[in-house]
Design a protein around this motif. Structure first.
Motif, PDB file in Angstrom:
ATOM      1  N   ILE A  21       0.692 -44.570  34.760  1.00  0.00           N
ATOM      2  CA  ILE A  21       1.596 -45.701  34.779  1.00  0.00           C
ATOM      3  C   ILE A  21       0.807 -46.940  34.361  1.00  0.00           C
ATOM      4  CG2 ILE A  21       3.071 -47.139  36.213  1.00  0.00           C
ATOM      5  CD1 ILE A  21       3.601 -44.699  37.925  1.00  0.00           C
ATOM      6  N   LEU A  22       1.298 -47.605  33.349  1.00  0.00           N
ATOM      7  CA  LEU A  22       0.619 -48.778  32.832  1.00  0.00           C
ATOM      8  C   LEU A  22       1.228 -50.038  33.436  1.00  0.00           C
ATOM      9  CD1 LEU A  22       0.499 -47.744  29.091  1.00  0.00           C
ATOM     10  CD2 LEU A  22      -1.295 -47.516  30.781  1.00  0.00           C
ATOM     11  N   MET A  23       0.359 -50.945  33.931  1.00  0.00           N
ATOM     12  CA  MET A  23       0.824 -52.214  34.478  1.00  0.00           C
ATOM     13  C   MET A  23       0.444 -53.324  33.516  1.00  0.00           C
ATOM     14  SD  MET A  23       0.156 -52.291  38.541  1.00  0.00           S
ATOM     15  CE  MET A  23      -1.363 -51.371  38.669  1.00  0.00           C
ATOM     16  N   PRO A  24       1.284 -54.322  33.399  1.00  0.00           N
ATOM     17  CA  PRO A  24       0.903 -55.475  32.576  1.00  0.00           C
ATOM     18  C   PRO A  24      -0.347 -56.144  33.140  1.00  0.00           C
ATOM     19  CG  PRO A  24       3.234 -55.560  33.127  1.00  0.00           C
ATOM     20  CD  PRO A  24       2.630 -54.438  33.918  1.00  0.00           C
ATOM     21  N   LEU A  25      -1.170 -56.686  32.259  1.00  0.00           N
ATOM     22  CA  LEU A  25      -2.442 -57.281  32.665  1.00  0.00           C
ATOM     23  C   LEU A  25      -2.224 -58.495  33.566  1.00  0.00           C
ATOM     24  CD1 LEU A  25      -5.473 -57.110  32.430  1.00  0.00           C
ATOM     25  CD2 LEU A  25      -5.334 -58.530  30.386  1.00  0.00           C
ATOM     26  N   ALA A  26      -1.210 -59.289  33.302  1.00  0.00           N
ATOM     27  CA  ALA A  26      -0.949 -60.471  34.129  1.00  0.00           C
ATOM     28  C   ALA A  26      -0.592 -60.073  35.560  1.00  0.00           C
ATOM     29  CB  ALA A  26       0.178 -61.296  33.522  1.00  0.00           C
ATOM     30  N   PHE A  27       0.189 -59.004  35.716  1.00  0.00           N
ATOM     31  CA  PHE A  27       0.547 -58.528  37.052  1.00  0.00           C
ATOM     32  C   PHE A  27      -0.683 -58.025  37.791  1.00  0.00           C
ATOM     33  CE2 PHE A  27       1.900 -55.018  39.849  1.00  0.00           C
ATOM     34  CZ  PHE A  27       2.690 -55.746  40.723  1.00  0.00           C
ATOM     35  N   LEU A  28      -1.544 -57.295  37.115  1.00  0.00           N
ATOM     36  CA  LEU A  28      -2.765 -56.769  37.729  1.00  0.00           C
ATOM     37  C   LEU A  28      -3.696 -57.906  38.150  1.00  0.00           C
ATOM     38  CD1 LEU A  28      -4.227 -54.181  38.476  1.00  0.00           C
ATOM     39  CD2 LEU A  28      -5.277 -54.217  36.214  1.00  0.00           C
ATOM     40  N   ALA A  29      -3.837 -58.927  37.306  1.00  0.00           N
ATOM     41  CA  ALA A  29      -4.693 -60.073  37.644  1.00  0.00           C
ATOM     42  C   ALA A  29      -4.125 -60.836  38.836  1.00  0.00           C
ATOM     43  CB  ALA A  29      -4.833 -60.996  36.438  1.00  0.00           C
ATOM     44  N   THR A  30      -2.807 -61.037  38.858  1.00  0.00           N
ATOM     45  CA  THR A  30      -2.169 -61.735  39.978  1.00  0.00           C
ATOM     46  C   THR A  30      -2.346 -60.957  41.269  1.00  0.00           C
ATOM     47  OG1 THR A  30      -0.536 -62.655  38.467  1.00  0.00           O
ATOM     48  CG2 THR A  30      -0.006 -62.706  40.803  1.00  0.00           C
ATOM     49  N   LEU A  31      -2.167 -59.656  41.210  1.00  0.00           N
ATOM     50  CA  LEU A  31      -2.329 -58.819  42.389  1.00  0.00           C
ATOM     51  C   LEU A  31      -3.766 -58.851  42.907  1.00  0.00           C
ATOM     52  CD1 LEU A  31      -0.654 -56.914  44.149  1.00  0.00           C
ATOM     53  CD2 LEU A  31      -1.427 -55.052  42.699  1.00  0.00           C
ATOM     54  N   THR A  32      -4.725 -58.849  42.012  1.00  0.00           N
ATOM     55  CA  THR A  32      -6.133 -58.906  42.399  1.00  0.00           C
ATOM     56  C   THR A  32      -6.463 -60.246  43.066  1.00  0.00           C
ATOM     57  OG1 THR A  32      -6.708 -57.453  40.574  1.00  0.00           O
ATOM     58  CG2 THR A  32      -8.497 -58.716  41.559  1.00  0.00           C
ATOM     59  N   ILE A  33      -5.982 -61.339  42.485  1.00  0.00           N
ATOM     60  CA  ILE A  33      -6.244 -62.660  43.051  1.00  0.00           C
ATOM     61  C   ILE A  33      -5.615 -62.786  44.432  1.00  0.00           C
ATOM     62  CG2 ILE A  33      -5.703 -65.118  42.789  1.00  0.00           C
ATOM     63  CD1 ILE A  33      -6.091 -64.685  39.750  1.00  0.00           C
ATOM     64  N   LEU A  34      -4.397 -62.302  44.593  1.00  0.00           N
ATOM     65  CA  LEU A  34      -3.741 -62.357  45.906  1.00  0.00           C
ATOM     66  C   LEU A  34      -4.480 -61.515  46.942  1.00  0.00           C
ATOM     67  CD1 LEU A  34       0.043 -62.250  44.977  1.00  0.00           C
ATOM     68  CD2 LEU A  34      -1.226 -64.147  45.972  1.00  0.00           C
ATOM     69  N   ALA A  35      -4.976 -60.359  46.542  1.00  0.00           N
ATOM     70  CA  ALA A  35      -5.710 -59.502  47.475  1.00  0.00           C
ATOM     71  C   ALA A  35      -7.011 -60.168  47.923  1.00  0.00           C
ATOM     72  CB  ALA A  35      -6.001 -58.154  46.829  1.00  0.00           C
ATOM     73  N   VAL A  36      -7.729 -60.784  46.991  1.00  0.00           N
ATOM     74  CA  VAL A  36      -8.982 -61.465  47.345  1.00  0.00           C
ATOM     75  C   VAL A  36      -8.707 -62.665  48.246  1.00  0.00           C
ATOM     76  CG1 VAL A  36     -10.895 -62.814  46.392  1.00  0.00           C
ATOM     77  CG2 VAL A  36     -10.235 -60.658  45.326  1.00  0.00           C
ATOM     78  N   MET A  37      -7.676 -63.446  47.916  1.00  0.00           N
ATOM     79  CA  MET A  37      -7.339 -64.606  48.747  1.00  0.00           C
ATOM     80  C   MET A  37      -6.940 -64.184  50.155  1.00  0.00           C
ATOM     81  SD  MET A  37      -5.310 -67.096  46.066  1.00  0.00           S
ATOM     82  CE  MET A  37      -4.363 -67.770  47.378  1.00  0.00           C
ATOM     83  N   THR A  38      -6.174 -63.119  50.267  1.00  0.00           N
ATOM     84  CA  THR A  38      -5.764 -62.629  51.577  1.00  0.00           C
ATOM     85  C   THR A  38      -6.976 -62.176  52.388  1.00  0.00           C
ATOM     86  OG1 THR A  38      -3.651 -61.930  50.664  1.00  0.00           O
ATOM     87  CG2 THR A  38      -4.291 -60.972  52.765  1.00  0.00           C
ATOM     88  N   ALA A  39      -7.896 -61.477  51.748  1.00  0.00           N
ATOM     89  CA  ALA A  39      -9.095 -61.008  52.447  1.00  0.00           C
ATOM     90  C   ALA A  39      -9.933 -62.181  52.942  1.00  0.00           C
ATOM     91  CB  ALA A  39      -9.921 -60.116  51.526  1.00  0.00           C
ATOM     92  N   VAL A  40     -10.096 -63.204  52.126  1.00  0.00           N
ATOM     93  CA  VAL A  40     -10.898 -64.361  52.522  1.00  0.00           C
ATOM     94  C   VAL A  40     -10.223 -65.134  53.652  1.00  0.00           C
ATOM     95  CG1 VAL A  40     -11.781 -66.595  51.724  1.00  0.00           C
ATOM     96  CG2 VAL A  40     -12.091 -64.562  50.315  1.00  0.00           C
ATOM     97  N   ILE A  41      -8.903 -65.268  53.584  1.00  0.00           N
ATOM     98  CA  ILE A  41      -8.187 -65.979  54.651  1.00  0.00           C
ATOM     99  C   ILE A  41      -8.299 -65.230  55.974  1.00  0.00           C
ATOM    100  CG2 ILE A  41      -5.869 -66.610  55.453  1.00  0.00           C
ATOM    101  CD1 ILE A  41      -5.279 -67.407  52.533  1.00  0.00           C
ATOM    102  N   ILE A  42      -8.121 -63.912  55.938  1.00  0.00           N
ATOM    103  CA  ILE A  42      -8.250 -63.122  57.167  1.00  0.00           C
ATOM    104  C   ILE A  42      -9.663 -63.228  57.737  1.00  0.00           C
ATOM    105  CG2 ILE A  42      -8.272 -60.759  58.069  1.00  0.00           C
ATOM    106  CD1 ILE A  42      -5.892 -60.197  56.200  1.00  0.00           C
ATOM    107  N   ALA A  43     -10.672 -63.157  56.861  1.00  0.00           N
ATOM    108  CA  ALA A  43     -12.054 -63.260  57.321  1.00  0.00           C
ATOM    109  C   ALA A  43     -12.351 -64.650  57.885  1.00  0.00           C
ATOM    110  CB  ALA A  43     -13.005 -62.929  56.184  1.00  0.00           C
ATOM    111  N   ALA A  44     -11.814 -65.692  57.261  1.00  0.00           N
ATOM    112  CA  ALA A  44     -12.042 -67.053  57.752  1.00  0.00           C
ATOM    113  C   ALA A  44     -11.379 -67.263  59.110  1.00  0.00           C
ATOM    114  CB  ALA A  44     -11.512 -68.072  56.741  1.00  0.00           C
ATOM    115  N   LEU A  45     -10.180 -66.737  59.266  1.00  0.00           N
ATOM    116  CA  LEU A  45      -9.511 -66.844  60.566  1.00  0.00           C
ATOM    117  C   LEU A  45     -10.277 -66.078  61.641  1.00  0.00           C
ATOM    118  CD1 LEU A  45      -5.754 -66.553  59.557  1.00  0.00           C
ATOM    119  CD2 LEU A  45      -6.942 -68.563  60.445  1.00  0.00           C
ATOM    120  N   THR A  46     -10.799 -64.932  61.296  1.00  0.00           N
ATOM    121  CA  THR A  46     -11.602 -64.159  62.245  1.00  0.00           C
ATOM    122  C   THR A  46     -12.853 -64.934  62.655  1.00  0.00           C
ATOM    123  OG1 THR A  46     -10.829 -62.107  61.246  1.00  0.00           O
ATOM    124  CG2 THR A  46     -12.805 -61.971  62.598  1.00  0.00           C
TER     125      THR A  46
END
Length: 91
Positions: A21-46
Motif C-alpha cells: 500500500i503506497l501512502m502519499p509522501l506528505a501524509f507520511l511526513a505529517t504522520l511522522t512529525i505528529l508522532a515525534v511531537m506526541t512523544a516529546v510532549i509525553i516525555a516532557a510531561l513525565t
C-alpha cells in the motif's frame, strides 16, 4: 506511476505476490512529525511530574532536575522502542 495511495501487486523473484500500500509522501511526513511531537510532549510531561513529585518529597532543585532528566530520557527511549517494534510488525 504516481504515488496515489492505491494498492498494487508486485511480483518477486520466487513468484510470490505481496500487496504493497503506497501512502502519499506528505501524509507520511505529517504522520511522522505528529508522532515525534506526541512523544516529546509525553516525555516532557513525565519529566515535569517527576520534578514536581521529587520537590514535594523534599529533594533539592538540582536533585529534582536530575530525576526529571532521567525520566524524560527513559520515556523517550521507551516510546522509540515501542514505535520501532510496531513499525517492524506492520511492515
Amino acid at each position: 506511476m504516481a504515488n496515489t495511495g492505491i494498492a498494487r501487486v508486485c511480483g518477486t523473484g520466487r513468484s510470490k505476490l505481496t500487496k504493497e500500500i503506497l501512502m502519499p509522501l506528505a501524509f507520511l511526513a505529517t504522520l511522522t512529525i505528529l508522532a515525534v511531537m506526541t512523544a516529546v510532549i509525553i516525555a516532557a510531561l513525565t519529566g515535569a511530574v517527576t520534578a514536581f513529585l521529587a520537590r514535594a518529597d523534599g529533594a533539592t532543585a538540582a536533585g529534582a532536575l536530575i530525576r526529571a532528566g532521567v525520566a524524560f530520557g527513559a520515556t523517550l527511549t521507551l516510546i522509540a522502542v515501542l514505535v520501532t517494534t510496531v513499525a517492524g510488525l506492520l511492515s
